[in-house]
Write an enzyme that holds these catalytic residues in place. Sequence first.
Site, PDB file in Angstrom:
ATOM      1  N   CYS A  47       0.837  -1.205   0.000  1.00  0.00           N
ATOM      2  CA  CYS A  47       0.000   0.000   0.000  1.00  0.00           C
ATOM      3  C   CYS A  47       0.873   1.257   0.000  1.00  0.00           C
ATOM      4  CB  CYS A  47      -0.917  -0.006   1.218  1.00  0.00           C
ATOM      5  SG  CYS A  47      -2.030   1.411   1.247  1.00  0.00           S
ATOM      6  N   CYS A  51       0.726   5.075   6.626  1.00  0.00           N
ATOM      7  CA  CYS A  51       0.174   4.896   7.981  1.00  0.00           C
ATOM      8  C   CYS A  51       1.224   4.203   8.860  1.00  0.00           C
ATOM      9  CB  CYS A  51      -1.105   4.058   7.914  1.00  0.00           C
ATOM     10  SG  CYS A  51      -2.287   4.682   6.702  1.00  0.00           S
ATOM     11  N   CYS A  54       0.902   0.513  10.218  1.00  0.00           N
ATOM     12  CA  CYS A  54       0.407  -0.552   9.344  1.00  0.00           C
ATOM     13  C   CYS A  54       1.500  -1.444   8.757  1.00  0.00           C
ATOM     14  CB  CYS A  54      -0.424   0.063   8.219  1.00  0.00           C
ATOM     15  SG  CYS A  54      -1.289  -1.200   7.259  1.00  0.00           S
ATOM     16  N   CYS A  91     -16.220  -9.131   6.451  1.00  0.00           N
ATOM     17  CA  CYS A  91     -15.617  -7.857   6.067  1.00  0.00           C
ATOM     18  C   CYS A  91     -14.367  -8.079   5.227  1.00  0.00           C
ATOM     19  CB  CYS A  91     -15.277  -7.080   7.336  1.00  0.00           C
ATOM     20  SG  CYS A  91     -14.539  -5.480   6.974  1.00  0.00           S
ATOM     21  N   CYS A 123     -19.380  -6.355   4.297  1.00  0.00           N
ATOM     22  CA  CYS A 123     -18.715  -5.104   4.656  1.00  0.00           C
ATOM     23  C   CYS A 123     -17.394  -5.032   3.902  1.00  0.00           C
ATOM     24  CB  CYS A 123     -18.495  -5.138   6.167  1.00  0.00           C
ATOM     25  SG  CYS A 123     -17.486  -3.812   6.802  1.00  0.00           S
ATOM     26  N   CYS A 183     -19.108   2.253   9.139  1.00  0.00           N
ATOM     27  CA  CYS A 183     -18.347   1.650  10.222  1.00  0.00           C
ATOM     28  C   CYS A 183     -17.113   2.524  10.383  1.00  0.00           C
ATOM     29  CB  CYS A 183     -17.977   0.220   9.834  1.00  0.00           C
ATOM     30  SG  CYS A 183     -16.805  -0.567  10.948  1.00  0.00           S
ATOM     31  N   ARG A 255     -17.350  -2.168  18.472  1.00  0.00           N
ATOM     32  CA  ARG A 255     -16.667  -3.379  17.999  1.00  0.00           C
ATOM     33  C   ARG A 255     -15.231  -3.448  18.519  1.00  0.00           C
ATOM     34  NH1 ARG A 255     -18.565  -5.949  13.806  1.00  0.00           N
ATOM     35  NH2 ARG A 255     -20.023  -4.237  13.510  1.00  0.00           N
TER      36      ARG A 255
HETATM   37  N1  SAM Z   1      -6.553   0.424   3.414  1.00  0.00           N
HETATM   38  C1  SAM Z   1      -7.807   0.689   3.957  1.00  0.00           C
HETATM   39  C2  SAM Z   1      -7.824   1.885   4.874  1.00  0.00           C
HETATM   40  O1  SAM Z   1      -6.799   2.236   5.441  1.00  0.00           O
HETATM   41  O2  SAM Z   1      -8.896   2.485   5.026  1.00  0.00           O
HETATM   42  C3  SAM Z   1      -8.432  -0.490   4.678  1.00  0.00           C
HETATM   43  C4  SAM Z   1      -7.597  -1.400   5.552  1.00  0.00           C
HETATM   44  S1  SAM Z   1      -6.888  -0.706   7.009  1.00  0.00           S
HETATM   45  C5  SAM Z   1      -5.832  -1.984   7.503  1.00  0.00           C
HETATM   46  C6  SAM Z   1      -8.214  -0.618   8.170  1.00  0.00           C
HETATM   47  C7  SAM Z   1      -7.940  -0.092   9.562  1.00  0.00           C
HETATM   48  O3  SAM Z   1      -7.224  -1.063  10.321  1.00  0.00           O
HETATM   49  C8  SAM Z   1      -7.097   1.153   9.714  1.00  0.00           C
HETATM   50  O4  SAM Z   1      -7.821   2.313   9.486  1.00  0.00           O
HETATM   51  C9  SAM Z   1      -6.667   1.066  11.171  1.00  0.00           C
HETATM   52  O5  SAM Z   1      -7.603   1.716  11.998  1.00  0.00           O
HETATM   53  C10 SAM Z   1      -6.677  -0.440  11.451  1.00  0.00           C
HETATM   54  N2  SAM Z   1      -5.310  -0.952  11.676  1.00  0.00           N
HETATM   55  C11 SAM Z   1      -4.394  -1.223  10.724  1.00  0.00           C
HETATM   56  N3  SAM Z   1      -3.235  -1.653  11.278  1.00  0.00           N
HETATM   57  C12 SAM Z   1      -3.427  -1.649  12.619  1.00  0.00           C
HETATM   58  C13 SAM Z   1      -2.593  -1.982  13.735  1.00  0.00           C
HETATM   59  N4  SAM Z   1      -1.335  -2.380  13.580  1.00  0.00           N
HETATM   60  N5  SAM Z   1      -3.122  -1.875  14.973  1.00  0.00           N
HETATM   61  C14 SAM Z   1      -4.405  -1.455  15.128  1.00  0.00           C
HETATM   62  N6  SAM Z   1      -5.215  -1.115  14.123  1.00  0.00           N
HETATM   63  C15 SAM Z   1      -4.749  -1.220  12.877  1.00  0.00           C
HETATM   64  C1  DTB Z   2     -10.866  -1.843  11.737  1.00  0.00           C
HETATM   65  O1  DTB Z   2     -11.042  -0.720  12.257  1.00  0.00           O
HETATM   66  N1  DTB Z   2     -10.134  -2.812  12.272  1.00  0.00           N
HETATM   67  C2  DTB Z   2     -10.072  -3.953  11.392  1.00  0.00           C
HETATM   68  C3  DTB Z   2     -11.097  -3.574  10.295  1.00  0.00           C
HETATM   69  N2  DTB Z   2     -11.384  -2.201  10.608  1.00  0.00           N
HETATM   70  C4  DTB Z   2     -10.771  -3.745   8.893  1.00  0.00           C
HETATM   71  C5  DTB Z   2      -8.691  -4.168  10.883  1.00  0.00           C
HETATM   72  C6  DTB Z   2      -7.699  -4.373  11.974  1.00  0.00           C
HETATM   73  C7  DTB Z   2      -6.380  -4.633  11.332  1.00  0.00           C
HETATM   74  C8  DTB Z   2      -5.333  -4.917  12.337  1.00  0.00           C
HETATM   75  C9  DTB Z   2      -3.992  -5.064  11.757  1.00  0.00           C
HETATM   76  C10 DTB Z   2      -3.814  -6.190  10.817  1.00  0.00           C
HETATM   77  O2  DTB Z   2      -4.287  -7.338  11.069  1.00  0.00           O
HETATM   78  O3  DTB Z   2      -3.150  -5.991   9.801  1.00  0.00           O
HETATM   79 FE1  SF4 Z   3      -2.713   1.276   3.416  1.00  0.00          FE
HETATM   80 FE2  SF4 Z   3      -2.485   0.188   5.823  1.00  0.00          FE
HETATM   81 FE3  SF4 Z   3      -2.931   2.784   5.594  1.00  0.00          FE
HETATM   82 FE4  SF4 Z   3      -4.893   1.050   4.927  1.00  0.00          FE
HETATM   83  S1  SF4 Z   3      -4.032   1.367   6.950  1.00  0.00           S
HETATM   84  S2  SF4 Z   3      -4.241   2.865   3.784  1.00  0.00           S
HETATM   85  S3  SF4 Z   3      -3.635  -0.632   4.116  1.00  0.00           S
HETATM   86  S4  SF4 Z   3      -1.097   1.697   4.878  1.00  0.00           S
END
Ligand code: SAM
Ligand code: DTB
Ligand code: SF4
Length: 319
Positions: A47, A51, A54, A91, A123, A183, A255
Site C-alpha cells: 500500500c 500509515c 500498518c 468484512c 462489509c 463503520c 466493535r
Molecule cells: N486500506 C484501507 C484503509 O486504510 O482504510 C483499509 C484497511 S486498514 C488496515 C483498516 C484499519 O485497520 C485502519 O484504518 C486502522 O484503523 C486499522 N489498523 C491497521 N493496522 C493496525 C494496527 N497495527 N493496529 C491497530 N489497528 C490497525
Molecule cells: C478496523 O477498524 N479494524 C479492522 C477492520 N477495521 C478492517 C482491521 C484491523 C487490522 C489490524 C492489523 C492487521 O491485522 O493488519
Molecule cells: Fe494502506 Fe495500511 Fe494505511 Fe490502509 S491502513 S491505507 S492498508 S497503509
Amino acid sequence: MDLQDVKALYHRPLLDLIFEAAGLHREHHTHNEMQMCTLLSIKTGGCVEDCKYCSQSIHNNAELEKETLLKTDEVLEQARAAKEAGSTRFCMGAAWRDVKDGRGFDRVLDMVKGVSDMGMEACCTLGMLTEDQAVKLKEAGLTAYNHNLDTSEEYYDKVITTRTYQDRLDTIENVAKAGISLCCGGILGMGESTGDRIALLHRLSNLDPQPESVPINMLVPVEGTPLEDTEALDIFEWIRCIAVARILMPKAMVRLSAGRLTISREAQALAFMAGANAIFTGEKLLTTPNPEKDEDYNLLEVLGLKPRPPYKGEKQKAA
Ligand code: SAM
Ligand code: DTB
Ligand code: SF4
C-alpha cells in the site's frame, strides 16, 4: 455533545461510566448478544499510504507476504466457512489507498454480491471511495463500509502524511450519501494524549449520521513499523473509551477490533459490560493474529453471551 461536555464525561469516575454505559447498552440492544464478524484481507501489502501503524505500507519494513487481489471464488469459499463457524458479518479489506474503477473493483462488486446472497452482512474497507463507487457497492448489496478517523485531527499527521483528515471525512460523506451504513472508529495506544482520544470520540459521535458501527482498535505494534516500540496503553483507559463511545453513540455496534490477543479475558468482559457488543473472530485479522475461535466461544459461554443473528434489511434491531 460539544467537546467540553465530552471532556467532562470522559473524566467521570470509571465505574460510573461503565454503569451508565451498561444501562444504555441494555436499553438499545439485546444486551446478551455479541455480533461475530470475520475479516479477510482480499489484497495484502504494497500500500502506498504511509500509515505508521500498518504492516501493509510500502513505507514500513514489516515482514509480510504480499498478495494480489484474491479471486472471487476463493473469497466466497472463505465467507462460507466463516458463516459455518457462526459469523454473520463478513468484512473484506484491501491494502489500497483508494478504489480505482476497472476490473479489480468489478471483482470486489462480485464478491460483495456473493457474500450478500449468502445471507451474511457484507462489509468492505478499501480506502478512499467516490460517491459513484459507493453507489455501486450499495447496489451490489454492501451493508457497511469501514473507513476510520483513526485518531484526533491534531494527532493525525503524526501518524499519516499521505492523505488528510478531510480526505477521510469526504469518503465518509460519500458512503453516507449512498445510503450505506458507516463503520468508523479509531486506534488507541499510538502514543496519543488523553485529549486526542477525547477529540476522536467527540468527532465520531458528531458524524451525521452517527456510525452504525464503531471499531475500537488497540494498536498492534507490528515489528518494522515506526510504532513498533510504542508503550502499551493502560487497559482501563481502553475500557474508559469503550464506555464513553457507548454513551455517546448508544445505538451503534461498538466493535472490539485489533489488539484483543493481548487483552485479558477479564478486561474483555469489562469492555462487554461497558457496552462493547461486537468482535472479530477467526485466527487472523487482516495480517496480524487474533484469539482462537474456541477461546472466543468459551469466553462467550462463560459470560452467558450468545452470537447475534444477522440483521440484513433492518437498520436497528429492537431491544
Ligand atoms: N486500506 C484501507 C484503509 O486504510 O482504510 C483499509 C484497511 S486498514 C488496515 C483498516 C484499519 O485497520 C485502519 O484504518 C486502522 O484503523 C486499522 N489498523 C491497521 N493496522 C493496525 C494496527 N497495527 N493496529 C491497530 N489497528 C490497525
Ligand atoms: C478496523 O477498524 N479494524 C479492522 C477492520 N477495521 C478492517 C482491521 C484491523 C487490522 C489490524 C492489523 C492487521 O491485522 O493488519
Ligand atoms: Fe494502506 Fe495500511 Fe494505511 Fe490502509 S491502513 S491505507 S492498508 S497503509
